[in-house]
Scaffold this active site. Structure first.
Site, mmCIF file in Angstrom:
data_model
loop_
_atom_site.group_PDB
_atom_site.id
_atom_site.type_symbol
_atom_site.label_atom_id
_atom_site.label_comp_id
_atom_site.label_asym_id
_atom_site.label_seq_id
_atom_site.Cartn_x
_atom_site.Cartn_y
_atom_site.Cartn_z
ATOM 1 N N ARG A 153 0.834 -1.204 0.000
ATOM 2 C CA ARG A 153 0.000 0.000 0.000
ATOM 3 C C ARG A 153 0.865 1.249 0.000
ATOM 4 O O ARG A 153 0.510 2.273 -0.597
ATOM 5 C CB ARG A 153 -0.948 -0.019 1.200
ATOM 6 C CG ARG A 153 -2.056 -1.046 1.068
ATOM 7 C CD ARG A 153 -2.728 -1.362 2.399
ATOM 8 N NE ARG A 153 -3.308 -0.176 3.015
ATOM 9 C CZ ARG A 153 -3.806 -0.154 4.253
ATOM 10 N NH1 ARG A 153 -3.769 -1.256 5.000
ATOM 11 N NH2 ARG A 153 -4.332 0.953 4.746
ATOM 12 N N CYS A 208 -0.531 5.742 9.571
ATOM 13 C CA CYS A 208 -0.961 4.440 9.055
ATOM 14 C C CYS A 208 -2.158 4.676 8.149
ATOM 15 O O CYS A 208 -2.221 5.711 7.468
ATOM 16 C CB CYS A 208 -1.289 3.479 10.198
ATOM 17 S SG CYS A 208 -2.611 4.052 11.287
#
Length: 277
Positions: free
Chosen positions: A159, A235
């Site tokens: 990601r 995150c």
């Protein structure tokens, strides 16, 4: 996580440590203009929540989750950032508790304890970063600027690079300029219980330091440990950034912040610079 079928309150009602109470980080949160979840609460909401749970400023608060280590560090970040230093996580959470044959409560939870009084918690504002601060910092190259904060991204590497999609539909993957990929599981290890299930606990300090060295390089990592440089954790939504935050605190790093909106808030804005590698 998005699309997860798990219901935390149901799991808590089915099985918990005796005397535990359920803390929902989405409920104890400020509303956000982009509709983001589990943002840091206001001072008043944090105090109100503590009072509801019977927590006083001197109460030792122990936080745990059912993964082992996942959301409990984020809850600890909330308590510590509001100055409640007498707080801890249970390393390994409920699975470690059960693996050590301690009793669990499977009856319906009882009423809250008597309400307490929680006066005027003080928010450590330097511990939290906002969008504008992250954008300004992304223009600084940490290899040449001593003022640059070192941004550590706890999402999985795919990601971060942009090769894998985000779990939130329509949200671009990738990363902020001049940030570093440090998946939160790098600070954790898996433990097998006698019952055959696995759960996570923190690695020891030497292993955490090696992961930090691998990510930043030994020189930059040393600057973080000595407080010569500030690390900021991020995150997907601000949850597992807490794992990196606590890992750095275990190394006694004095200057560690957390980007509350994290990648969801950053990538939702059309003006954000997104890099893919």
């Amino acid at each position: 996580m998005p699309n997860s079928p798990r219901k935390g309150i149901q799991e808590f009602q089915n099985k918990r440590i005796p005397g535990a109470q359920f803390l929902d980080l989405d409920e104890v949160a400020n509303p956000h203009e982009l509709g983001l979840k589990h943002m840091m609460p206001s001072t008043a909401l944090f105090a109100e929540t503590c009072e509801k749970f019977g927590i006083e400023p001197a109460t030792h608060v122990v936080l745990y989750d059912t993964h082992g280590v996942f959301s409990s560090p984020r809850a600890l970040f909330m308590f510590r950032t509001f100055g409640h230093l007498n707080s801890s996580i249970l390393n390994g959470g409920l699975p470690a508790w059960e693996a050590n044959s301690f009793k669990v409560d499977t009856n319906l939870p009882g009423p809250y304890p008597p309400k307490s009084k929680y006066d005027d918690p003080q928010l450590e504002e330097k511990a939290i970063r906002n969008y504008d601060q992250m954008v300004a910092n992304s223009d600084l190259d940490p290899s040449s600027s001593s003022e640059a904060e070192l941004v550590l991204d706890a999402r999985p590497a795919g990601r971060f690079t942009g090769s894998d999609p985000e779990p939130r539909p329509g949200l671009s993957s990738g990363h902020m300029p001049n940030s570093f990929s440090l998946p939160f599981n790098s600070f954790l290890k898996s433990v097998q219980s006698p019952q055959g299930t696995s759960y996570t606990i923190f690695r020891d300090r030497d292993e955490i330091r090696r992961e930090l060295d691998r990510t930043l390089g030994p020189q930059q990592a040393e600057r973080v440990i000595k407080g010569e440089a500030t690390a900021v954790t991020t995150c997907g939504s601000g949850m597992t950034a807490g794992v990196l935050w606590l890992g750095l605190k275990l190394l006694n790093a004095p200057k560690v912040g957390l980007y509350d909106e994290s990648w969801t808030g950053y990538a939702m804005r059309e003006t954000s610079k997104i890099e893919k590698v």
